[in-house]
Design a protein around this motif. Structure first.
Motif, PDB file in Angstrom:
ATOM      1  N   MET A   1       4.694  -7.707   1.154  1.00 42.19           N
ATOM      2  CA  MET A   1       4.454  -9.035   1.724  1.00 42.19           C
ATOM      3  C   MET A   1       3.276  -8.996   2.693  1.00 42.19           C
ATOM      4  SD  MET A   1       7.185 -11.499   1.200  1.00 42.19           S
ATOM      5  CE  MET A   1       7.092 -12.322   2.728  1.00 42.19           C
ATOM      6  N   GLN A   2       3.191  -7.961   3.532  1.00 40.97           N
ATOM      7  CA  GLN A   2       2.083  -7.856   4.479  1.00 40.97           C
ATOM      8  C   GLN A   2       0.764  -7.662   3.756  1.00 40.97           C
ATOM      9  OE1 GLN A   2       3.193  -4.614   7.005  1.00 40.97           O
ATOM     10  NE2 GLN A   2       4.800  -5.782   8.057  1.00 40.97           N
ATOM     11  N   ILE A   3       0.754  -6.854   2.725  1.00 41.05           N
ATOM     12  CA  ILE A   3      -0.469  -6.649   1.946  1.00 41.05           C
ATOM     13  C   ILE A   3      -0.855  -7.939   1.238  1.00 41.05           C
ATOM     14  CG2 ILE A   3      -1.443  -5.451  -0.042  1.00 41.05           C
ATOM     15  CD1 ILE A   3       0.199  -3.016   0.788  1.00 41.05           C
ATOM     16  N   GLY A   4       0.124  -8.661   0.730  1.00 40.81           N
ATOM     17  CA  GLY A   4      -0.142  -9.914   0.035  1.00 40.81           C
ATOM     18  C   GLY A   4      -0.690 -10.986   0.951  1.00 40.81           C
TER      19      GLY A   4
ATOM     20  N   TYR B   1      14.210  -0.263   0.523  1.00 42.54           N
ATOM     21  CA  TYR B   1      13.848  -1.433  -0.292  1.00 42.54           C
ATOM     22  C   TYR B   1      13.238  -2.514   0.594  1.00 42.54           C
ATOM     23  CZ  TYR B   1      14.485  -5.832  -2.789  1.00 42.54           C
ATOM     24  OH  TYR B   1      14.290  -7.059  -3.355  1.00 42.54           O
ATOM     25  N   ARG B   2      13.850  -2.758   1.724  1.00 44.87           N
ATOM     26  CA  ARG B   2      13.346  -3.783   2.636  1.00 44.87           C
ATOM     27  C   ARG B   2      11.968  -3.406   3.171  1.00 44.87           C
ATOM     28  NH1 ARG B   2      13.728  -9.086   3.369  1.00 44.87           N
ATOM     29  NH2 ARG B   2      12.682  -9.504   5.302  1.00 44.87           N
ATOM     30  N   TRP B   3      11.777  -2.128   3.499  1.00 47.99           N
ATOM     31  CA  TRP B   3      10.465  -1.686   3.971  1.00 47.99           C
ATOM     32  C   TRP B   3       9.400  -1.889   2.891  1.00 47.99           C
ATOM     33  CZ3 TRP B   3      12.203   3.631   6.275  1.00 47.99           C
ATOM     34  CH2 TRP B   3      12.807   3.421   7.509  1.00 47.99           C
TER      35      TRP B   3
ATOM     36  N   TYR C   1       5.021   3.343   3.077  1.00 49.66           N
ATOM     37  CA  TYR C   1       6.416   3.625   2.802  1.00 49.66           C
ATOM     38  C   TYR C   1       6.668   3.846   1.320  1.00 49.66           C
ATOM     39  CZ  TYR C   1       6.712   1.508   7.364  1.00 49.66           C
ATOM     40  OH  TYR C   1       6.536   1.198   8.678  1.00 49.66           O
ATOM     41  N   ILE C   2       5.686   4.286   0.590  1.00 43.00           N
ATOM     42  CA  ILE C   2       5.864   4.517  -0.830  1.00 43.00           C
ATOM     43  C   ILE C   2       6.313   5.955  -1.023  1.00 43.00           C
ATOM     44  CG2 ILE C   2       4.722   4.541  -3.068  1.00 43.00           C
ATOM     45  CD1 ILE C   2       2.800   2.445  -1.887  1.00 43.00           C
ATOM     46  N   LEU C   3       7.405   6.144  -1.751  1.00 43.03           N
ATOM     47  CA  LEU C   3       7.956   7.470  -1.942  1.00 43.03           C
ATOM     48  C   LEU C   3       7.456   8.045  -3.251  1.00 43.03           C
ATOM     49  CD1 LEU C   3      11.609   6.710  -0.898  1.00 43.03           C
ATOM     50  CD2 LEU C   3       9.822   7.697   0.491  1.00 43.03           C
TER      51      LEU C   3
END
Length: 136
Positions: free
Chosen positions: A65-68, A57-59, A1-3
């Motif tokens: 958080m999931q990567i962390g 922003y939430r995504w 989800y990185i723009l």
């Protein structure tokens, strides 16, 4: 989800005053989304009732958080560096919310009219006062 913006260009502010000009400006500068956009995500982003910036922003926050949480995903990244990512993301979101607050609060009409009258008075009186002051 990185723009990631494909084109980094700027347009004069006066050229983007109408909503149709702003829409055309955004259509001419598409944004590439890494990993694509699912049909559900596209539906959420096109829903006019949602605040798209908060959704994205939430995504981004959830993705970090999931990567962390995955040990193999961030092997070698120290917690202070990861906390800096959270801080920068939160600072950007805070700046957006402050700008949104200023754009949603209308400028008081009586104050705007008073300023207009005082500016006209200043434009008329300052040359006269300047000529009188310089001739004396």
């Amino acid at each position: 989800y990185i723009l990631l913006p494909e084109h980094i260009t700027s347009a004069p502010v006066h050229a983007l005053q109408s909503s149709s000009a702003l829409s055309a400006f955004h259509r001419a500068r598409p944004v590439e989304v890494i990993c694509g956009v699912t049909a559900d995500e596209r539906r959420i982003l096109q829903d006019p009732r949602r605040r798209r910036v908060q959704v994205v922003y939430r995504w981004a926050f959830d993705t970090i958080m999931q990567i962390g949480d995955k040990q193999e995903g961030l092997a070698g990244v120290m917690p202070p560096e990861l906390s800096r990512v959270y801080q920068v993301l939160a600072d950007g979101h805070l700046g957006f919310l402050q700008a949104l607050r200023y754009s949603e609060v209308p400028f008081p009409f009586p104050f705007a009219q008073t300023l207009q009258v005082l500016l006209v008075f200043f434009m008329i009186s300052s040359p006269i006062i300047l000529v009188i002051w310089l001739n004396s």
